[in-house]
Design an enzyme around this catalytic site. Structure first.
Site, PDB file in Angstrom:
ATOM      1  N   ASP A 162       4.776   6.556  -3.869  1.00 19.82           N
ATOM      2  CA  ASP A 162       3.678   5.774  -3.285  1.00 19.82           C
ATOM      3  C   ASP A 162       3.704   5.740  -1.762  1.00 19.82           C
ATOM      4  O   ASP A 162       3.277   4.761  -1.141  1.00 19.82           O
ATOM      5  CB  ASP A 162       3.683   4.334  -3.844  1.00 19.82           C
ATOM      6  N   LYS A 164       0.999  10.006  -0.339  1.00 21.75           N
ATOM      7  CA  LYS A 164       0.878  11.464  -0.471  1.00 21.75           C
ATOM      8  C   LYS A 164      -0.578  11.889  -0.685  1.00 21.75           C
ATOM      9  O   LYS A 164      -1.045  12.853  -0.084  1.00 21.75           O
ATOM     10  CB  LYS A 164       1.752  11.956  -1.641  1.00 21.75           C
ATOM     11  N   GLN A 172       5.810  11.309  -7.210  1.00 19.74           N
ATOM     12  CA  GLN A 172       6.974  10.417  -7.136  1.00 19.74           C
ATOM     13  C   GLN A 172       7.619  10.586  -5.744  1.00 19.74           C
ATOM     14  O   GLN A 172       6.916  10.882  -4.793  1.00 19.74           O
ATOM     15  CB  GLN A 172       7.984  10.679  -8.265  1.00 19.74           C
ATOM     16  N   GLY A 224       0.159   8.209  -9.271  1.00 20.20           N
ATOM     17  CA  GLY A 224      -1.141   7.631  -8.927  1.00 20.20           C
ATOM     18  C   GLY A 224      -1.348   7.897  -7.450  1.00 20.20           C
ATOM     19  O   GLY A 224      -0.683   7.282  -6.615  1.00 20.20           O
ATOM     20  N   HIS A 225      -2.196   8.851  -7.124  1.00 19.78           N
ATOM     21  CA  HIS A 225      -2.406   9.227  -5.731  1.00 19.78           C
ATOM     22  C   HIS A 225      -3.794   8.753  -5.304  1.00 19.78           C
ATOM     23  O   HIS A 225      -4.806   9.212  -5.823  1.00 19.78           O
ATOM     24  CB  HIS A 225      -2.263  10.748  -5.557  1.00 19.78           C
TER      25      HIS A 225
HETATM   26  P1  GDP Z   1       0.933   8.133  -3.300  1.00 20.46           P
HETATM   27  O1  GDP Z   1       1.361   7.926  -4.714  1.00 20.46           O
HETATM   28  O2  GDP Z   1       2.056   8.595  -2.427  1.00 20.46           O
HETATM   29  O3  GDP Z   1      -0.279   9.010  -3.180  1.00 20.46           O
HETATM   30  O4  GDP Z   1       0.517   6.696  -2.751  1.00 20.46           O
HETATM   31  P2  GDP Z   1      -0.396   5.610  -3.523  1.00 20.46           P
HETATM   32  O5  GDP Z   1      -1.798   6.054  -3.472  1.00 20.46           O
HETATM   33  O6  GDP Z   1       0.189   5.264  -4.833  1.00 20.46           O
HETATM   34  O7  GDP Z   1      -0.138   4.341  -2.616  1.00 20.46           O
HETATM   35  C1  GDP Z   1      -0.440   4.334  -1.255  1.00 20.46           C
HETATM   36  C2  GDP Z   1      -1.482   3.235  -0.995  1.00 20.46           C
HETATM   37  O8  GDP Z   1      -1.560   2.996   0.383  1.00 20.46           O
HETATM   38  C3  GDP Z   1      -2.871   3.617  -1.430  1.00 20.46           C
HETATM   39  O9  GDP Z   1      -3.558   2.463  -1.815  1.00 20.46           O
HETATM   40  C4  GDP Z   1      -3.466   4.216  -0.166  1.00 20.46           C
HETATM   41  O10 GDP Z   1      -4.890   4.112  -0.127  1.00 20.46           O
HETATM   42  C5  GDP Z   1      -2.861   3.343   0.875  1.00 20.46           C
HETATM   43  N1  GDP Z   1      -2.584   3.964   2.176  1.00 20.46           N
HETATM   44  C6  GDP Z   1      -2.244   5.244   2.474  1.00 20.46           C
HETATM   45  N2  GDP Z   1      -1.964   5.358   3.789  1.00 20.46           N
HETATM   46  C7  GDP Z   1      -2.142   4.131   4.323  1.00 20.46           C
HETATM   47  C8  GDP Z   1      -1.963   3.591   5.644  1.00 20.46           C
HETATM   48  O11 GDP Z   1      -1.591   4.270   6.590  1.00 20.46           O
HETATM   49  N3  GDP Z   1      -2.222   2.263   5.790  1.00 20.46           N
HETATM   50  C9  GDP Z   1      -2.634   1.456   4.768  1.00 20.46           C
HETATM   51  N4  GDP Z   1      -2.853   0.180   5.027  1.00 20.46           N
HETATM   52  N5  GDP Z   1      -2.797   1.934   3.523  1.00 20.46           N
HETATM   53  C10 GDP Z   1      -2.538   3.244   3.312  1.00 20.46           C
HETATM   54  P1  IMO Z   2       3.532   8.575  -7.205  1.00 15.27           P
HETATM   55  O1  IMO Z   2       3.323  10.052  -7.364  1.00 15.27           O
HETATM   56  C1  IMO Z   2       6.184   5.172  -7.795  1.00 15.27           C
HETATM   57  C2  IMO Z   2       8.761   5.244 -11.331  1.00 15.27           C
HETATM   58  C3  IMO Z   2       8.494   4.235 -12.427  1.00 15.27           C
HETATM   59  C4  IMO Z   2       9.894   4.068 -12.977  1.00 15.27           C
HETATM   60  C5  IMO Z   2      10.484   5.471 -12.867  1.00 15.27           C
HETATM   61  C6  IMO Z   2      10.397   6.290 -14.149  1.00 15.27           C
HETATM   62  O2  IMO Z   2       2.287   7.781  -7.323  1.00 15.27           O
HETATM   63  O3  IMO Z   2       4.325   8.284  -5.986  1.00 15.27           O
HETATM   64  P2  IMO Z   2       8.421   7.482 -15.463  1.00 15.27           P
HETATM   65  O4  IMO Z   2       7.113   6.964 -15.950  1.00 15.27           O
HETATM   66  O5  IMO Z   2       8.325   8.611 -14.509  1.00 15.27           O
HETATM   67  O6  IMO Z   2       9.390   7.762 -16.570  1.00 15.27           O
HETATM   68  O7  IMO Z   2       9.071   6.244 -14.645  1.00 15.27           O
HETATM   69  O8  IMO Z   2       9.742   6.118 -11.854  1.00 15.27           O
HETATM   70  N1  IMO Z   2       7.594   6.071 -10.966  1.00 15.27           N
HETATM   71  C7  IMO Z   2       6.903   5.931  -9.816  1.00 15.27           C
HETATM   72  N2  IMO Z   2       7.027   5.024  -8.834  1.00 15.27           N
HETATM   73  N3  IMO Z   2       5.289   6.163  -7.689  1.00 15.27           N
HETATM   74  C8  IMO Z   2       5.179   7.098  -8.648  1.00 15.27           C
HETATM   75  O9  IMO Z   2       4.371   8.187  -8.531  1.00 15.27           O
HETATM   76  C9  IMO Z   2       5.972   6.982  -9.804  1.00 15.27           C
HETATM   77  N4  IMO Z   2       6.109   7.697 -10.940  1.00 15.27           N
HETATM   78  C10 IMO Z   2       7.104   7.142 -11.624  1.00 15.27           C
HETATM   79  O10 IMO Z   2       7.989   3.054 -11.904  1.00 15.27           O
HETATM   80  O11 IMO Z   2      10.646   3.238 -12.118  1.00 15.27           O
HETATM   81 MG    MG Z   3       1.278   6.423  -6.173  1.00 17.27          MG
END
Ligand code: GDP
Ligand code: IMO
Ligand code: MG
Length: 421
Positions: free
Chosen positions: A13, A16, A223, A40-41
């Site tokens: 998270d 990415k 991840q 979840g991107h």
């Molecule tokens: P990912 O899994 O690495 O793609 O990240 P996620 O989408 O799960 O979580 C990142 C969250 O932060 C999302 O809700 C993005 O929209 C948000 N986000 C990304 N970059 C920034 C930033 O620079 N500032 C803020 N406030 N939110 C951001």
């Molecule tokens: P993105 O790509 C954050 C965590 C789960 C759990 C562990 C194992 O959005 O960054 P799994 O379902 O893979 O067997 O879970 O890994 N986990 C993540 N945490 N971002 C993710 O993906 C994750 N994908 C799995 O919360 O601790």
């Molecule tokens: Mg994510």
């Protein structure tokens, strides 16, 4: 031409999705190499938030090809839902998505097994996303998985029935409720029939030929490094190779074809699910980071655990991945904090260490407090507009991590991105 990589340096998270969307216009091909719908991107496209679980984050760009690589695990039901959502938003998915024949399928029983295994673990549970990731990769490793490309041979139906029967026995031993299983299998098969109309290929050839033709590829990690099966905080990890090694094994490209490795990290740190987290803040500051940063899972909605930035963990992740460039996200979330904590070292039973050990039991963070800033960053478009305290924070990180921070992200939108000289 090379495969450049964007991958997470923390526990996932890191942002990415947003950064792949920002960086991808110069890459005709974007490829996911591991994981599945546990990811979840989030992206913000024309002011609208979109979440991708399986499909690479380049899918919104005109003319792009997005590859779901062989190291991935695919669930036809979720994948079809994602495709429909994109098509409803005008994205021509049929033209832009290519699925690897070698990618393994998450069967309808895999999420049920995931849930049963987590329940059996009780307090020791991993905190899995319950998407069936662990069971699907276990079957792959045990050489009994089903691949997408098996659709093209005559054994698919027999294999499916055999695997479901084996899983049913196991689920019965766990005492799982199987009343919905037939309906789940029907939905799964219907979805797979529809998925079969999308492009599938031996993507290892597709990708290597593209490189030979001079087309650069952007590999999108899912991840984060600290969730890597091999080098993460085992057993609280995912079941795939989230580091740069996973690019080679999950796309079928040789190591010398890997170019830039862009390591992405938040200006603080989060983790969702169980497991050690040395810099976690179980206090008002942790709550502040969670609320201000909207730190709730993009896939599961679960609140993310929040804490200070962890340099031993980042040094370790940079080493494992051969990171060439750093990208820092969510700097804007720190605005308003009088002081910011930086974990410079760990205190362990064997003394102080700047490194991330294989066992985090009993590890205490050594935290240095530095001055924060009040100014909001979300409208900043250049480095000159950033507060002096943030620039000092960036200097400190570059010094400690020995890598340049090339991009600072100050909000979820594409425009809220500062490219540094
Ligand atoms: P990912 O899994 O690495 O793609 O990240 P996620 O989408 O799960 O979580 C990142 C969250 O932060 C999302 O809700 C993005 O929209 C948000 N986000 C990304 N970059 C920034 C930033 O620079 N500032 C803020 N406030 N939110 C951001
Ligand atoms: P993105 O790509 C954050 C965590 C789960 C759990 C562990 C194992 O959005 O960054 P799994 O379902 O893979 O067997 O879970 O890994 N986990 C993540 N945490 N971002 C993710 O993906 C994750 N994908 C799995 O919360 O601790
Ligand atoms: Mg994510």
């Amino acid at each position: 031409m090379k495969v450049d990589v964007i991958l997470g340096l923390q526990w996932g998270d890191e942002g990415k999705g947003k950064l792949v969307d920002v960086v991808c216009p110069t890459y005709p091909i974007i490829a996911r190499f591991q994981g599945g719908p546990n990811a979840g991107h989030s992206l913000v496209i024309h002011g609208k938030k979109m979440v991708l679980n399986t499909i690479p984050s380049g899918i919104f760009r005109d003319g792009s090809t997005n590859v779901a690589g062989s190291g991935m695990v695919l669930n036809p039901v979720g994948l079809l839902r994602e495709i429909k959502m994109l098509e409803a938003n005008g994205v021509p998915v049929k033209d832009r998505l290519v699925l690897s024949r070698r990618a393994h399928l998450i069967l309808p029983t895999h999420p049920l097994l995931d849930a049963a295994m987590e329940q059996a673990k009780g307090d020791e549970k991993i905190g899995s996303t319950l998407k069936g990731i662990g069971p699907a990769y276990s079957d792959k490793t045990a050489r009994q998985g089903i691949r997408l490309g098996d659709l093209d041979n005559g054994r698919f139906d027999a294999n499916f029935r055999e695997q479901i029967a084996r899983h049913t026995d196991e689920l019965n031993r766990h005492g799982s409720d199987l009343s919905e299983l037939n309906a789940l299998c029907d939905e799964w098969k219907k979805s797979l029939d529809e998925i079969a109309a999308y492009q599938r290929a031996d993507t290892e050839f597709f990708l290597n030929k593209a490189l030979d033709r001079g087309e650069p590829i952007l590999a999108e990690g899912a991840q984060g490094t600290l969730l890597d099966l091999e080098f993460g905080s085992y057993p609280f990890v995912t079941s795939s190779h989230t580091t740069v090694a996973g690019v080679c094994s999950g796309l079928g490209v040789a190591p010398q074809r890997v170019g830039k490795v862009m390591g992405i990290f938040k200006a603080y740190c989060t983790r969702v699910g169980s497991g050690p987290f040395p810099t976690e803040l179980n206090n008002e500051t942790g709550d502040f980071l969670r609320q201000t940063g909207h730190e709730f899972g993009a896939t599961t909605g679960r609140p993310r655990r929040c804490g200070w930035i962890d340099l031993p963990a980042l040094r370790y992740a940079i080493m494992l991945n051969g990171v060439t460039d750093l990208i820092m996200t969510k700097a804007d979330v720190l605005s308003g904090l009088p002081e910011i904590g930086v974990c410079t070292h760990y205190r362990t039973a064997n003394g102080r260490t700047p490194y991330f050990p294989s066992d985090l039991d009993g590890v205490e963070p050594v935290i240095k407090m530095i001055p924060g800033w009040n100014q909001s960053l979300t409208e900043s478009t250049s480095e000159d507009a950033l507060p002096a305290q943030l620039l000092r924070y960036i200097d400190l990180l570059e010094d400690e991590l020995d890598r340049p921070i090339r991009i600072v992200s100050v909000g979820p939108d594409r425009r809220q991105t500062i490219h540094r000289r």
